[in-house]
Design a protein around this motif. Sequence first.
Motif, short mmCIF file in Angstrom:
data_model
loop_
_atom_site.label_atom_id
_atom_site.label_comp_id
_atom_site.label_asym_id
_atom_site.label_seq_id
_atom_site.Cartn_x
_atom_site.Cartn_y
_atom_site.Cartn_z
N UNK A 76 0.84 -1.20 0.00
CA UNK A 76 0.00 0.00 0.00
C UNK A 76 0.88 1.25 0.00
N UNK A 77 2.01 1.13 0.71
CA UNK A 77 2.98 2.23 0.71
C UNK A 77 3.49 2.51 -0.69
N UNK A 78 3.77 1.45 -1.41
CA UNK A 78 4.24 1.61 -2.79
C UNK A 78 3.14 2.22 -3.65
N UNK A 79 1.90 1.80 -3.39
CA UNK A 79 0.78 2.34 -4.17
C UNK A 79 0.70 3.85 -4.01
N UNK A 80 0.83 4.35 -2.76
CA UNK A 80 0.76 5.80 -2.59
C UNK A 80 1.98 6.50 -3.18
N UNK A 81 3.10 5.76 -3.24
CA UNK A 81 4.32 6.38 -3.77
C UNK A 81 4.29 6.53 -5.29
N UNK A 82 3.57 5.62 -5.98
CA UNK A 82 3.62 5.66 -7.45
C UNK A 82 2.32 6.14 -8.08
#
Lengths: 279, 324
Positions: free
Chosen positions: B142-148
């Motif tokens: 989910x962290x990656x989702x917000x980052x990209x």
Amino acid sequence: MKISQMITVAEKELLEAIRSRWLITFTIVFALLALLISFFGMSGLGVGGGYQGFNRVTAGLLNLVLYLLPLIALVMGGAAVAGEKESGSLHVLLVHPVSKAEVIVGKFLGLGLALMAAILTGFGGAGIVIALKVGTMSMGDYLTFVILSMVLGLTFLSIALLLSVVTSRRAQAMGLAIFAWFLMVLVYDFLAIGVASMQQIKIVIPLLLTLLLLNPVDMVRVLVILRLGGETTFGPTLAALTRTISSTSGDFLLILVLFLWVVIPLILAVAAFGRRQDY
Amino acid sequence: MNKKYILEIEGLNKFFGSFQAVKDLNLKLEEGDIFALLGHNGAGKSTLIKMLLGLVNPSGGKVTIGGIQQDGRNRAIKYKIGYLPERMYFYDNLTAWETIVFYAKLKNLSLARCEEVLKQVGLTEFKGRRVGAFSKGMQQRLGLAQAIIHKPELLILDEPTTGLDPIGIIELKKMIRQWNDSGVTILFSTHNLADAEELADNIGIINKAEMIAIGTQQQLEEQLSLKTKMTIKLACSYPQLWQLLMAKGIGPLEVRMDSILLTCHREEKAKVLKPLMEAGITISDIIIEEPSLDEIYRVLVEKANIKNQEKVNPRNDTVLVGAL
């Protein structure tokens, strides 16, 4: 500052308040307080059970609310920034296109709305029950009290956000918030009592007025008492004080200062947050 | 052709009181690069990343991302960067969907993009679940989702593999490669040398606040003149083999019963094998050990530490040499 960003932050705070169930908890607390005071208030006087009217409920609730509400607002707001700082979610938030000022104001709006909703629903719901049972006499006083409670909540929320910004851990913020509550709600009254017991009335009144304006709790207390017409029952000093306030369009002055108590800590919180980097 | 840099760091310094966390740091990152920032814990990696993100102001020097100088306030620069912290913390009571929508709204993105990005990180079926109940791996996704979600030009990942299980690490690496293929420049910090070796085009090594080396693994290897180790297994033993190889100028080497052990430069491997083939020697197996990043890192850090020691205590060194 962009309104849309503030609303997004506010929405998130409100959603968290609903999800964490504190909103519903405090709504129930406020409703129960009002209903219990209305129902049992008379039993202490030997009159037995039965609902009391708005006038007595307001007077009875006043002291409880003046103690309880600042504490709730301080604890709630104290965790707002410090908690996010401690957990690390603040880093991610601030990397997004949102300014620090928008974060603070957004949090204030979201938490403020949640607090106002809890007060309005809790006291409002209880008010409807009382109105149905006893009638609507003095309901205006009760309404004023509910509105002033909301304003009081907002002033302490604003102070809490300032404390939350200058601390870096949730526990530290909580500690500071409780200390602020202790000073402003408990210790301050002793100071006021000390001043009020002085002999020269010419010094006492301006001093008391200054003390009054420096503490939102006392301002709300005086405003509600003025509304209830209680100057005759609260002794000569308060009578003199209320006369001073009444004669200089005091209501307006108090409301203006209360408003400043909401705005100034918030501005200071924004300024302090903008300067801090050590997270 | 002019190289286009997405990130330019010039003379960056950071002091916390008298402690220097980052010292005279310079770095240029080309578009489309995968850059690994290596260093011990406390070497200055996190402080550097916080300065890149605008969370901490430098004491000196400047950071430019996509042509915009980082000052911590500029909104346009925030659209260029995606960031995944070492440990991703969300708002526990919100669902994955509410969380990603919150970040998307801050970036003025559509709900369709939220759906798309959740699918990309494999969280679509969990979107209605509270983030507080997520495993570390799911939180990371989910962290990656917000980052990209906003398709950043530069993706900054702080220790992305820490705490992930082996499958999580493999998936993460796959995603990193995919994003890089689509043109995203990636900078990640790590103290796991294997991750850097596997993913990075370029490596920067930070030691005690200073960037002590920057380059591809091969460049660093050459800079240190580290050699490749070869073990050539032979089908049977050959007399006079040592003499034959020495005559061809290959060495240093060690000849055993059925194998040859030697070290050479990376590009000399074929040169070693050619005379063996020509002499009609049958090779049954070849084991090649290129200098690992572990070794490069260890040698570089040791060198830097010795250099620092000399700077601090030049006199003592002289005395020591004299005594010897």
